[in-house]
Design a protein around this motif. Sequence first.
Motif, PDB file in Angstrom:
ATOM      1  N   LEU A 196      13.748  13.608   3.649  1.00 13.83           N
ATOM      2  CA  LEU A 196      14.773  12.600   3.865  1.00 13.83           C
ATOM      3  C   LEU A 196      13.665  11.541   4.797  1.00 13.83           C
ATOM      4  CD1 LEU A 196      17.956  14.183   5.547  1.00 13.83           C
ATOM      5  CD2 LEU A 196      17.481  13.095   3.100  1.00 13.83           C
ATOM      6  N   VAL A 197      12.495  12.185   4.940  1.00 12.98           N
ATOM      7  CA  VAL A 197      11.369  11.418   5.543  1.00 12.98           C
ATOM      8  C   VAL A 197      10.050  11.560   4.932  1.00 12.98           C
ATOM      9  CG1 VAL A 197      10.077  11.528   7.701  1.00 12.98           C
ATOM     10  CG2 VAL A 197      12.590  11.629   7.991  1.00 12.98           C
ATOM     11  N   LEU A 198       9.405  10.152   4.837  1.00 10.54           N
ATOM     12  CA  LEU A 198       7.914  10.476   4.341  1.00 10.54           C
ATOM     13  C   LEU A 198       7.085  10.417   5.374  1.00 10.54           C
ATOM     14  CD1 LEU A 198       5.807   9.966   2.192  1.00 10.54           C
ATOM     15  CD2 LEU A 198       6.309   7.523   2.391  1.00 10.54           C
ATOM     16  N   ALA A 199       6.410  11.380   5.647  1.00 14.17           N
ATOM     17  CA  ALA A 199       5.259  11.571   6.461  1.00 14.17           C
ATOM     18  C   ALA A 199       3.976  11.512   5.997  1.00 14.17           C
ATOM     19  CB  ALA A 199       5.610  12.871   7.458  1.00 14.17           C
ATOM     20  N   ASP A 240       0.887  -1.200  -0.198  1.00  9.88           N
ATOM     21  CA  ASP A 240       0.054   0.111  -0.048  1.00  9.88           C
ATOM     22  C   ASP A 240       1.040   1.426   0.004  1.00  9.88           C
ATOM     23  OD1 ASP A 240      -1.831   2.043   0.263  1.00  9.88           O
ATOM     24  OD2 ASP A 240      -2.323   1.513   2.221  1.00  9.88           O
ATOM     25  N   LEU A 241       0.670   2.001  -1.126  1.00  5.86           N
ATOM     26  CA  LEU A 241       1.415   3.240  -1.055  1.00  5.86           C
ATOM     27  C   LEU A 241       0.659   4.529  -0.959  1.00  5.86           C
ATOM     28  CD1 LEU A 241       4.504   2.688  -4.046  1.00  5.86           C
ATOM     29  CD2 LEU A 241       4.478   2.345  -1.599  1.00  5.86           C
ATOM     30  N   SER A 242      -0.521   4.245  -0.666  1.00 10.04           N
ATOM     31  CA  SER A 242      -1.582   5.409  -0.754  1.00 10.04           C
ATOM     32  C   SER A 242      -0.894   6.579   0.270  1.00 10.04           C
ATOM     33  CB  SER A 242      -2.913   5.060  -0.407  1.00 10.04           C
ATOM     34  OG  SER A 242      -2.873   4.532   1.087  1.00 10.04           O
ATOM     35  N   GLY A 243      -0.194   6.414   1.369  1.00  7.60           N
ATOM     36  CA  GLY A 243       0.067   7.341   2.327  1.00  7.60           C
ATOM     37  C   GLY A 243      -0.964   7.490   3.289  1.00  7.60           C
ATOM     38  N   ALA A 244      -2.064   6.443   3.141  1.00  5.88           N
ATOM     39  CA  ALA A 244      -3.094   6.742   4.188  1.00  5.88           C
ATOM     40  C   ALA A 244      -2.697   6.164   5.836  1.00  5.88           C
ATOM     41  CB  ALA A 244      -4.487   5.953   3.764  1.00  5.88           C
ATOM     42  N   GLY A 245      -1.527   5.449   6.091  1.00 12.87           N
ATOM     43  CA  GLY A 245      -1.311   5.026   7.450  1.00 12.87           C
ATOM     44  C   GLY A 245      -0.071   4.352   7.598  1.00 12.87           C
ATOM     45  N   ALA A 287       5.208   8.251  10.290  1.00 13.50           N
ATOM     46  CA  ALA A 287       6.463   8.847   9.470  1.00 13.50           C
ATOM     47  C   ALA A 287       7.559   7.681   9.496  1.00 13.50           C
ATOM     48  CB  ALA A 287       7.216   9.974  10.072  1.00 13.50           C
ATOM     49  N   VAL A 288       8.582   7.641   8.360  1.00 14.95           N
ATOM     50  CA  VAL A 288       9.544   6.913   8.251  1.00 14.95           C
ATOM     51  C   VAL A 288      10.771   7.336   7.439  1.00 14.95           C
ATOM     52  CG1 VAL A 288       8.722   5.447   6.086  1.00 14.95           C
ATOM     53  CG2 VAL A 288      10.138   4.402   7.550  1.00 14.95           C
ATOM     54  N   ALA A 289      12.024   7.123   7.808  1.00 17.34           N
ATOM     55  CA  ALA A 289      13.225   7.514   7.064  1.00 17.34           C
ATOM     56  C   ALA A 289      13.232   6.885   5.725  1.00 17.34           C
ATOM     57  CB  ALA A 289      14.391   7.264   8.020  1.00 17.34           C
ATOM     58  N   LEU A 290      13.708   7.770   4.671  1.00 18.02           N
ATOM     59  CA  LEU A 290      13.823   7.223   3.553  1.00 18.02           C
ATOM     60  C   LEU A 290      15.275   6.748   3.119  1.00 18.02           C
ATOM     61  CD1 LEU A 290      11.817   9.839   1.457  1.00 18.02           C
ATOM     62  CD2 LEU A 290      11.135   7.619   1.791  1.00 18.02           C
ATOM     63  N   PRO A 291      16.470   7.384   3.341  1.00 16.34           N
ATOM     64  CA  PRO A 291      17.402   6.829   3.225  1.00 16.34           C
ATOM     65  C   PRO A 291      18.027   5.477   3.713  1.00 16.34           C
ATOM     66  CG  PRO A 291      17.784   9.071   3.799  1.00 16.34           C
ATOM     67  CD  PRO A 291      16.541   8.734   4.159  1.00 16.34           C
ATOM     68  N   PRO A 292      18.437   4.500   2.851  1.00 16.23           N
ATOM     69  CA  PRO A 292      18.752   3.306   3.272  1.00 16.23           C
ATOM     70  C   PRO A 292      20.114   3.500   3.837  1.00 16.23           C
ATOM     71  CG  PRO A 292      18.798   3.094   0.916  1.00 16.23           C
ATOM     72  CD  PRO A 292      18.157   4.387   1.433  1.00 16.23           C
ATOM     73  N   GLU A 321       0.596   1.255   7.022  1.00 15.74           N
ATOM     74  CA  GLU A 321       1.002   0.262   6.190  1.00 15.74           C
ATOM     75  C   GLU A 321       2.015   0.769   4.980  1.00 15.74           C
ATOM     76  OE1 GLU A 321      -2.291   0.921   6.613  1.00 15.74           O
ATOM     77  OE2 GLU A 321      -2.672  -0.970   7.938  1.00 15.74           O
ATOM     78  N   THR A 322       1.437   2.164   4.394  1.00  8.52           N
ATOM     79  CA  THR A 322       2.703   2.658   3.750  1.00  8.52           C
ATOM     80  C   THR A 322       4.063   2.780   4.299  1.00  8.52           C
ATOM     81  OG1 THR A 322       0.659   4.002   2.584  1.00  8.52           O
ATOM     82  CG2 THR A 322       2.912   4.777   2.417  1.00  8.52           C
ATOM     83  N   ALA A 323       4.196   3.266   5.510  1.00  4.02           N
ATOM     84  CA  ALA A 323       5.459   3.516   6.185  1.00  4.02           C
ATOM     85  C   ALA A 323       5.911   2.111   6.215  1.00  4.02           C
ATOM     86  CB  ALA A 323       5.094   3.941   7.501  1.00  4.02           C
ATOM     87  N   GLU A 324       5.369   1.054   6.429  1.00  5.36           N
ATOM     88  CA  GLU A 324       5.935  -0.344   6.541  1.00  5.36           C
ATOM     89  C   GLU A 324       6.388  -0.641   5.169  1.00  5.36           C
ATOM     90  OE1 GLU A 324       6.471  -2.376   8.854  1.00  5.36           O
ATOM     91  OE2 GLU A 324       5.057  -1.647  10.754  1.00  5.36           O
ATOM     92  N   ALA A 325       5.618  -0.586   4.211  1.00  2.10           N
ATOM     93  CA  ALA A 325       6.192  -0.847   2.838  1.00  2.10           C
ATOM     94  C   ALA A 325       7.525  -0.046   2.586  1.00  2.10           C
ATOM     95  CB  ALA A 325       4.941  -0.512   1.931  1.00  2.10           C
ATOM     96  N   VAL A 326       7.376   1.178   2.736  1.00  2.00           N
ATOM     97  CA  VAL A 326       8.593   2.060   2.510  1.00  2.00           C
ATOM     98  C   VAL A 326       9.815   1.311   3.327  1.00  2.00           C
ATOM     99  CG1 VAL A 326       9.601   4.249   2.622  1.00  2.00           C
ATOM    100  CG2 VAL A 326       7.274   3.828   1.808  1.00  2.00           C
ATOM    101  N   CYS A 327       9.735   1.278   4.621  1.00  6.29           N
ATOM    102  CA  CYS A 327      10.618   0.772   5.420  1.00  6.29           C
ATOM    103  C   CYS A 327      11.204  -0.733   4.804  1.00  6.29           C
ATOM    104  CB  CYS A 327      10.315   0.512   6.913  1.00  6.29           C
ATOM    105  SG  CYS A 327      11.360  -0.142   8.064  1.00  6.29           S
TER     106      CYS A 327
END
Length: 177
Positions: A152-155, A24-29, A160-165, A31-37
Amino acid sequence: MSALSAAVPYRLTGRRVEVTGPLDLSGAGRETAEAVCFLRECQSQGLRVTWRAIGRPSYDTGLLSHLPPPTELPGAGGELAVWRAGYVHGSLYHRRGPGFVAVLDRRAGLGTAVRLTLDHPELLAAFLRLQEPTPVGAVDREAVGLLVAERLVLAAGGWAVALPPRIRRWPVPCTAI
């Protein structure tokens, strides 16, 4: 190799990861932060990922251009083509030192490489805390705002989750990056 998140169903074969359900990349909660992580950690470990997305992103997908693009992204034909064309392994990453984090950002659209050093205690603490998906209210809002402004962060959706690996494994030859 550190373990990948159990929040995302996947199959690991050698250095390949196949995500068995859509992310889920919708940004609704959360799930998106977990997917990006999950995608960030796969890249950190040098794993090749095959995945598909659901949900129309409510944010600029250019934030994720450093991550491997999905096989499909509903309702975003042009954005997906740009993501695929612009994806380069290692275009955004961080390295850690004692009391600081150094970030290199060469994502498309920025022109030249941007080098940032996070050494302010609140910024550093927020960045390190956001290595895991975190409710926005659980982290210093000012620090999160500054990290979001630097891309550097997707909120999104209250998470929120940090983007740079943190790149732990470079492809061979690593000079190609």
